[in-house]
Design an enzyme around this catalytic site. Structure first.
Site, short mmCIF file in Angstrom:
data_model
loop_
_atom_site.label_atom_id
_atom_site.label_comp_id
_atom_site.label_asym_id
_atom_site.label_seq_id
_atom_site.Cartn_x
_atom_site.Cartn_y
_atom_site.Cartn_z
N ARG A 36 0.80 -1.23 0.00
CA ARG A 36 0.00 0.00 0.00
C ARG A 36 0.83 1.28 0.00
O ARG A 36 0.46 2.23 -0.67
CB ARG A 36 -1.05 -0.02 1.10
CG ARG A 36 -0.63 0.34 2.47
CD ARG A 36 -1.66 -0.14 3.44
NE ARG A 36 -1.66 -1.60 3.47
CZ ARG A 36 -2.71 -2.34 3.76
NH1 ARG A 36 -3.85 -1.80 4.03
NH2 ARG A 36 -2.61 -3.65 3.79
N THR A 37 1.97 1.28 0.68
CA THR A 37 2.74 2.52 0.73
C THR A 37 3.31 2.86 -0.66
O THR A 37 3.24 4.00 -1.10
CB THR A 37 3.86 2.43 1.79
OG1 THR A 37 3.26 2.11 3.03
CG2 THR A 37 4.62 3.73 1.92
N LYS A 75 25.21 -1.92 3.63
CA LYS A 75 26.53 -1.71 3.02
C LYS A 75 26.47 -0.37 2.31
O LYS A 75 25.82 -0.23 1.29
CB LYS A 75 26.82 -2.82 2.00
CG LYS A 75 26.91 -4.18 2.66
CD LYS A 75 27.19 -5.26 1.64
CE LYS A 75 27.06 -6.62 2.27
NZ LYS A 75 26.77 -7.65 1.28
N ARG A 82 12.22 3.27 1.00
CA ARG A 82 11.86 2.39 2.12
C ARG A 82 12.97 1.36 2.28
O ARG A 82 13.44 0.79 1.30
CB ARG A 82 10.54 1.67 1.85
CG ARG A 82 10.36 0.52 2.83
CD ARG A 82 8.99 -0.07 2.84
NE ARG A 82 8.03 0.81 3.49
CZ ARG A 82 6.86 0.39 3.94
NH1 ARG A 82 6.51 -0.87 3.82
NH2 ARG A 82 6.03 1.23 4.51
N HIS A 91 8.30 6.50 10.07
CA HIS A 91 7.42 6.36 8.90
C HIS A 91 6.54 7.61 8.90
O HIS A 91 5.36 7.56 9.23
CB HIS A 91 6.60 5.07 9.07
CG HIS A 91 5.87 4.62 7.84
ND1 HIS A 91 5.78 5.38 6.69
CD2 HIS A 91 5.19 3.47 7.60
CE1 HIS A 91 5.07 4.69 5.80
NE2 HIS A 91 4.71 3.54 6.32
C1 NCD Z 1 3.48 -0.30 8.23
C2 NCD Z 1 4.94 -0.34 7.90
O1 NCD Z 1 5.34 -0.86 6.87
O2 NCD Z 1 5.68 0.18 8.72
N1 NCD Z 1 2.63 -0.53 7.15
C3 NCD Z 1 2.44 0.38 6.19
O3 NCD Z 1 3.21 1.29 5.97
N2 NCD Z 1 1.30 0.27 5.50
C4 NCD Z 1 3.14 -1.13 9.38
C5 NCD Z 1 3.31 -2.62 9.27
O4 NCD Z 1 3.99 -3.13 8.40
O5 NCD Z 1 2.76 -3.29 10.14
#
Ligand code: NCD
Length: 319
Positions: free
Chosen positions: A54-55, A82, A104, A134
């Site tokens: 989703r992100t 690294k 990420r 986050h």
């Molecule tokens: C979160 C994450 O990846 O930190 N999820 C997200 O961003 N949708 C929380 C999780 O993975 O539980």
């Protein structure tokens, strides 16, 4: 604001401004044509060293709604710890003409390193680094909370609201970013976790710490945010006895949800373990705002991209 790495980098007025632009973006998403020309000609790179659905999709939708081009660079398996490999990736992105990089990684500090190592000049947005931060998730949570708890107050904060965050705090960058942002916005925050899933340093955070969910429910919170039990980060186990025991003590079951005040809402950042931290019936109930959080994610990320790439240009372009 050049980058968005951590909520710590934001002042209260920066957070309020990002949320106000997100409200404005949300209005534009009600129209029949949802695409705005604001970032036409810009290239946003999504650099994902860790799984995400989703992100990543949310950043992609946000960039596309603002007419930016998007390149998805999925580098699962590479080791960002690294420094060299992160540096080489940065040089590649720079050469490809990226105007902004969303990153990420499972390593805490990766986004900070990319922003400050001097390899790349472009703005960096942290889409989750290890168990650290986050920030866009916290912003979308604050956006969703404010709409429900302080409706209509698009330039206001969350003063006086009480939010309980429950579960795997130890591994949760969502919890860390939320404690900082919600308290910056004046909310009162309570964290609840089994002792083995509460970080040692949490006693120094600006919030109440409990290990009993029923005690937290008795405080009549305005919202409860359930966190995913992050099994992939629990190598070796031993964090809690059994899943059944976790549900019994920390699960948001129907019985517990019924004890929340009538107006209280339920949040979860996703992905959900139905039947573990939250009952499926609670996740699907009218007080759950989980799908609204997903929609808020797009408009909040539009706001972040807009602030970082269009800077102080007038908001006229988005009208
Ligand atoms: C979160 C994450 O990846 O930190 N999820 C997200 O961003 N949708 C929380 C999780 O993975 O539980």
């Amino acid at each position: 604001m050049k980058h968005l790495i951590s909520i710590e980098d934001l002042r209260r007025e920066d957070a309020i401004a990002l949320l106000a632009t997100a409200e404005h973006m949300a209005e534009t998403q009600e129209r029949s044509i949802r695409k705005l020309p604001a970032l036409l000609g810009s290239t946003v790179v999504n650099l994902f060293f860790e799984d995400s659905t989703r992100t990543r999709i949310s950043f992609e939708a946000a960039a596309k709604r603002l007419s930016a081009d998007v390149i998805n660079f999925s580098a699962k398996g590479s080791s960002v710890s690294k420094g060299e490999s992160l540096k080489d990736t940065a040089l590649t992105l720079q050469a490809m003409g990226a105007d902004l990089v969303v990153v990420r990684s499972s390593s805490s500090g990766a986004a900070h390193r990319l922003a400050h190592a001097g390899w790349i000049d472009q703005p960096i947005v942290n889409a989750g680094d290890g168990a650290h931060q986050h920030p866009t998730q916290a912003l979308l949570d604050a956006f969703t909370l404010r709409r429900h708890l302080r409706p209509g107050n698009v330039h206001g904060d969350l003063a006086g609201a009480h939010i309980v965050i429950v579960g795997d705090i130890l591994h949760s960058r969502v919890a860390r970013s939320n404690v900082q942002l919600l308290t910056l916005l004046g909310a009162d925050v309570t964290l609840v976790a089994p002792p083995a899933l509460m970080p040692v340093g949490a006693s120094g955070w600006p919030c109440r710490i409990l290990d009993d969910l029923d005690e937290a429910l008795a405080l009549k919170p305005d919202a409860i945010m359930m966190l995913r039990v992050q099994r992939e980060r629990m190598i070796g186990g031993g964090f809690f006895p059994t899943e059944g025991e976790y549900v019994r003590r920390y699960g948001l079951t129907d019985i517990r949800a019924d004890r929340l005040p009538e107006h209280a809402i339920v949040l979860h950042p996703g992905p959900i373990n139905r039947g573990l931290e939250i009952a499926g019936s609670v996740a699907d109930s009218p007080r759950s705002v989980i799908t609204e959080q997903v929609a808020a994610g797009v408009v909040v990320r539009m706001s972040v991209l807009y602030h970082l790439l269009a800077g102080d240009q007038t908001q006229e372009q988005t009208r």
